[in-house]
Design a protein around this motif. Structure first.
Motif, PDB file in Angstrom:
ATOM      1  N   TYR A 156       0.642   9.255   5.971  1.00 41.63           N
ATOM      2  CA  TYR A 156       1.836   8.828   6.707  1.00 41.63           C
ATOM      3  C   TYR A 156       2.414   9.964   7.549  1.00 41.63           C
ATOM      4  O   TYR A 156       3.282   9.742   8.389  1.00 41.63           O
ATOM      5  CB  TYR A 156       2.898   8.305   5.737  1.00 41.63           C
ATOM      6  N   TYR A 158       2.802  12.378  10.564  1.00 40.86           N
ATOM      7  CA  TYR A 158       2.542  12.016  11.962  1.00 40.86           C
ATOM      8  C   TYR A 158       1.152  12.446  12.420  1.00 40.86           C
ATOM      9  O   TYR A 158       0.425  11.678  13.050  1.00 40.86           O
ATOM     10  CB  TYR A 158       3.610  12.632  12.867  1.00 40.86           C
ATOM     11  N   ALA A 161      -1.448  10.098  10.960  1.00 37.00           N
ATOM     12  CA  ALA A 161      -1.247   8.649  11.054  1.00 37.00           C
ATOM     13  C   ALA A 161      -2.272   8.007  11.987  1.00 37.00           C
ATOM     14  O   ALA A 161      -2.800   8.647  12.905  1.00 37.00           O
ATOM     15  CB  ALA A 161       0.168   8.355  11.548  1.00 37.00           C
TER      16      ALA A 161
END
Length: 350
Positions: A156, A158, A161
């Protein structure tokens, strides 16, 4: 009575051919011989000068006897077979191309060869989309880690992701039956779809909501690239060390078409350097890949064993298309998909 060889395998079984032809040619006096090759339990390979075949020339000749027509998917129809099967008049191959048939030998013998384009288009298109999603969202890796008891909450973060198809530019190399279905699905996701295919009509591309561009432009602009071209001498290694470097940093590359379209040699370095963010592969330059293949243990690589067309619907559709060609041949009607039209009366395509 017409004698027909139904030369199936463990995917398109002989009985599927028999049932499909009986449905396509009701009331026709037919006698059937059958042959079953070991594909896909055993990989296909070159046999007697033809590619991607399963079984032996001797097995085909023994099963053929005096058959005038053959339906097949993988059986090797070689020069030797044509020399020793003078009764043969038609081979209906339930594949996108009759690569298991020596086309020059068939033409010399006056045997019509038909094929079955589009038989696995829906299956292959769905599989390509599945590979894209799996690569973009790290589905196989996260599943494998969780099964080992590792909860990767950092996915999760950034920098780790995934990427959505919605709003992403996806390039399709090839826009035939499969590529056009993939484009339709991607349009529904909200992707911007680029297509590189010299045979595609620009008006058709515009009507389909895709942008037709040269290959190099497609590679420069696409965050995801998926291959859907046919393998020919001109398209072998269509993507290679030179043009793969045009991809944006972190691009995802999907190949579920043909291994020969892609030069696999530069892929490990492109992954390690970050030019490729992920690979999703269903086909390979050598099938199956050898044990020391460098991508076996590379990160961000998804591999499946040439499964894109493996649906029950594909098997039934393949048999039905091939049986339809045989039925038209028996009725003296024009065939739809002839690989060697020069053997037809008058030498003209039907």
């Amino acid at each position: 009575m017409t004698t027909v060889l139904a030369a199936g395998d463990e995917f398109v079984a002989p009985q599927l051919f028999v049932d499909a032809l009986r449905d396509a040619a009701p009331g026709t006096d037919l006698a059937f011989r059958t042959l079953r090759s070991p594909w896909p339990v055993e990989p296909f390979g070159p046999v007697g000068g033809v590619d991607e075949a399963s079984g032996s020339e001797e097995g085909v000749l023994k099963a053929l006897g005096d058959a005038e027509i053959a339906l097949t998917q993988m059986a090797p129809f070689t020069a030797k077979v044509f020399e020793q099967a003078p009764a043969l008049r038609l081979i209906s191959v339930c594949r996108g191309g009759p690569v298991n048939v020596d086309l020059a030998a068939a033409t010399k013998a006056g045997v019509v060869v038909s094929y079955a384009p589009g038989r696995n288009a829906a299956a292959a298109a769905e599989f390509a989309i599945g590979l894209m999603l799996a690569a973009l969202r790290r589905i196989p890796a996260s599943d494998a880690e969780l099964r080992k008891g590792v909860w990767r909450g950092d996915y999760y973060a950034y920098d780790n992701a995934g990427i959505e198809l919605d709003g992403t530019t996806v390039g399709l190399v090839g826009y035939g039956a499969i590529g056009s279905i993939v484009a339709r699905v991607l349009n529904a996701f909200g992707s911007h779809v680029l297509v590189a295919d010299p045979y595609t009509d620009p008006a058709r591309a515009a009507a389909d909501g895709v942008e037709l561009v040269p290959l190099e432009e497609l590679l420069r602009r696409s965050s995801v690239v998926s291959l859907h071209a046919r393998l020919t001498p001109e398209t072998r290694h269509l993507l290679n060390a030179d043009n793969l470097r045009l991809l944006p940093e972190g691009a995802v590359l999907v190949n579920s078409a043909r291994g020969g379209l892609l030069d696999y040699e530069p892929l490990p370095a492109l992954l390690a350097g970050g030019r490729l963010g992920a690979l999703a592969l269903d086909v390979y330059d050598i099938e199956p890949p050898p044990a020391d293949w460098p991508l076996h243990h590379a990160p961000n690589v998804i591999t499946t064993p040439h499964l894109a067309g493996a649906t029950r619907q594909t098997a039934h559709r393949a048999a039905a298309i091939s049986a339809g060609e045989v039925a038209r041949f028996l009725r003296g009607e024009p065939l739809r998909f002839v690989a060697n039209p020069e053997v037809l009366p008058g030498g003209a395509p039907q």
